[in-house]
Design a protein around this motif. Sequence first.
Motif, short mmCIF file in Angstrom:
data_model
loop_
_atom_site.label_atom_id
_atom_site.label_comp_id
_atom_site.label_asym_id
_atom_site.label_seq_id
_atom_site.Cartn_x
_atom_site.Cartn_y
_atom_site.Cartn_z
N UNK A 1 -3.49 -62.74 -14.68
CA UNK A 1 -3.12 -61.55 -15.62
C UNK A 1 -1.88 -61.32 -16.59
N UNK A 2 -0.95 -61.95 -15.90
CA UNK A 2 0.12 -62.45 -16.83
C UNK A 2 -0.19 -63.05 -18.22
N UNK A 3 -1.18 -64.14 -18.12
CA UNK A 3 -1.64 -64.67 -19.25
C UNK A 3 -2.29 -63.88 -20.16
N UNK A 4 -2.88 -62.99 -19.37
CA UNK A 4 -3.95 -61.93 -20.43
C UNK A 4 -2.95 -60.87 -21.05
N UNK A 5 -1.96 -60.62 -20.42
CA UNK A 5 -1.07 -59.64 -21.09
C UNK A 5 -0.12 -60.31 -22.21
N UNK A 6 0.34 -61.49 -21.84
CA UNK A 6 1.23 -62.26 -22.95
C UNK A 6 0.46 -62.53 -24.25
N UNK A 7 -1.06 -62.70 -24.02
CA UNK A 7 -1.93 -63.11 -25.02
C UNK A 7 -2.40 -61.72 -25.86
N UNK A 8 -2.00 -60.62 -25.15
CA UNK A 8 -2.45 -59.19 -25.72
C UNK A 8 -3.82 -59.17 -25.63
N UNK A 9 -4.69 -59.89 -24.53
CA UNK A 9 -6.06 -59.40 -24.33
C UNK A 9 -6.19 -58.22 -23.44
N UNK A 10 -5.25 -58.18 -22.54
CA UNK A 10 -5.30 -57.11 -21.44
C UNK A 10 -3.83 -56.19 -21.61
N UNK A 11 -3.81 -55.14 -22.06
CA UNK A 11 -2.52 -54.43 -22.16
C UNK A 11 -2.51 -53.14 -21.32
N UNK A 12 -1.19 -52.25 -21.51
CA UNK A 12 -1.17 -51.00 -21.28
C UNK A 12 -1.44 -50.59 -19.71
#
Length: 426
Positions: free
Chosen positions: A121-132
């Motif tokens: 999840x952290x990777x997805x957040x840093x890459x902007x794939x999953x946010x908010x």
Amino acid sequence: MNSPDTASIPLPASTDSVPARPLGDTSAEDPSAQPPQIGLALSAVLLMYTGQMILNPIIAPLSREVGLAEWQVGVMVSVAALSIVLSSQFWGRKSQSWGRKPVLVGVLSLGAAAMAGFAALSWLGIEGILTGTPLWILFVLVRGLVFGVAIAAVAPTVQAYIADVTTSEQSRIRGMAGVGAAQGIAMVGGATLGGILASVSLLLPIVIIPVVLGGAAILLAVRLRPEAKRELIEHPVRVSPFDPRVWPFLIAGFGMYTSLGFIQIITGFIIQDRNHLDGQATALFTGISLLTAGIGMVLAQSLIVPRVSWHPSRLLRVGAVVALLGFALLTMNAGLAILIAAIFLVGLGLGIAMPGYTAGPSLLMDRDEQGGLAGILGANTALTFVVAPTAATALYGVWPLLPILVSVAVMIGLSIFLALHPRFRR
């Protein structure tokens, strides 16, 4: 000879200062009985908490990297604490009825799976794939709920085991100090490792955590002996928080950990905002600060507590005063050196007090109550982190000094309570 403070906690009538022959002490009937595996049990505490502590120096910069507000981080930590509150007694009792090995191996595996999910999840957040909000909700579920349930089992299981296999007041205190020392070493190692790895990449320490926990599960699966069926307790007793043997210690522990909870979650924010640092520098210096707290805790529980041979009451009184000095010093905006010294004093003081908090009531309980007691102590500790991180981050947003002042006020009240209550006086 007992410490002069011994009179403040009447011990059960027993030649060994504990009410029943401890688990694993079969020497009287079986000379070939194997010695207890306290060191291996403590390694479960060390590795589980190392996995947790690796995350601490990077949680503030990570949250800002993925766009989470301070209060959202506080809620995530509070949910983890609530999970511990609700499951600690369950795990403490089940460790006596199911056995230590299946509980520890199972929860370490669960913790590894949860943190693997958090890394993804952290990777997805840093890459902007999953946010908010979706990212935050998943963080709360994985790092808060699931990991909270897993870590809830470790300390109560090991504390109940130590209560079973120790036969005197001082051996009980030394054993409980070993749990705290393992947590302190985890704070040192985890904070150091997290800070160093984060200086390379914020994701790197997060990826390491499930590896550490998975390795711990394998170690215990291979090395820890299962208990014989006759050593298990089919129906461990549920301990009430209103038990007169217990509640004064619960108040003492609640005060200590409330103050700690107010400070722990905002340390990274304090360092970043007072010194105007970027994310990687903040992670590094937060790691150094938590390292000094861990050093103080390790010094207290591995060197000071075993040598002074103080009664639990005195450990609590002295430790609370030392920690209060550290919290008061944090109110000064006098640079990183003073801040780090303050956090060291907090770690040293709480390191002195914690064995008194865990060993004191344990010396008053029967064997079939030890699992329930260990669980309620863990739940009490975690209860402070249900409210404190959310409140601290909210108060920090109002005025950065406010959560520190609340911590000082709580420690002053606790010091007065420990000085006046008959349970903690000579």
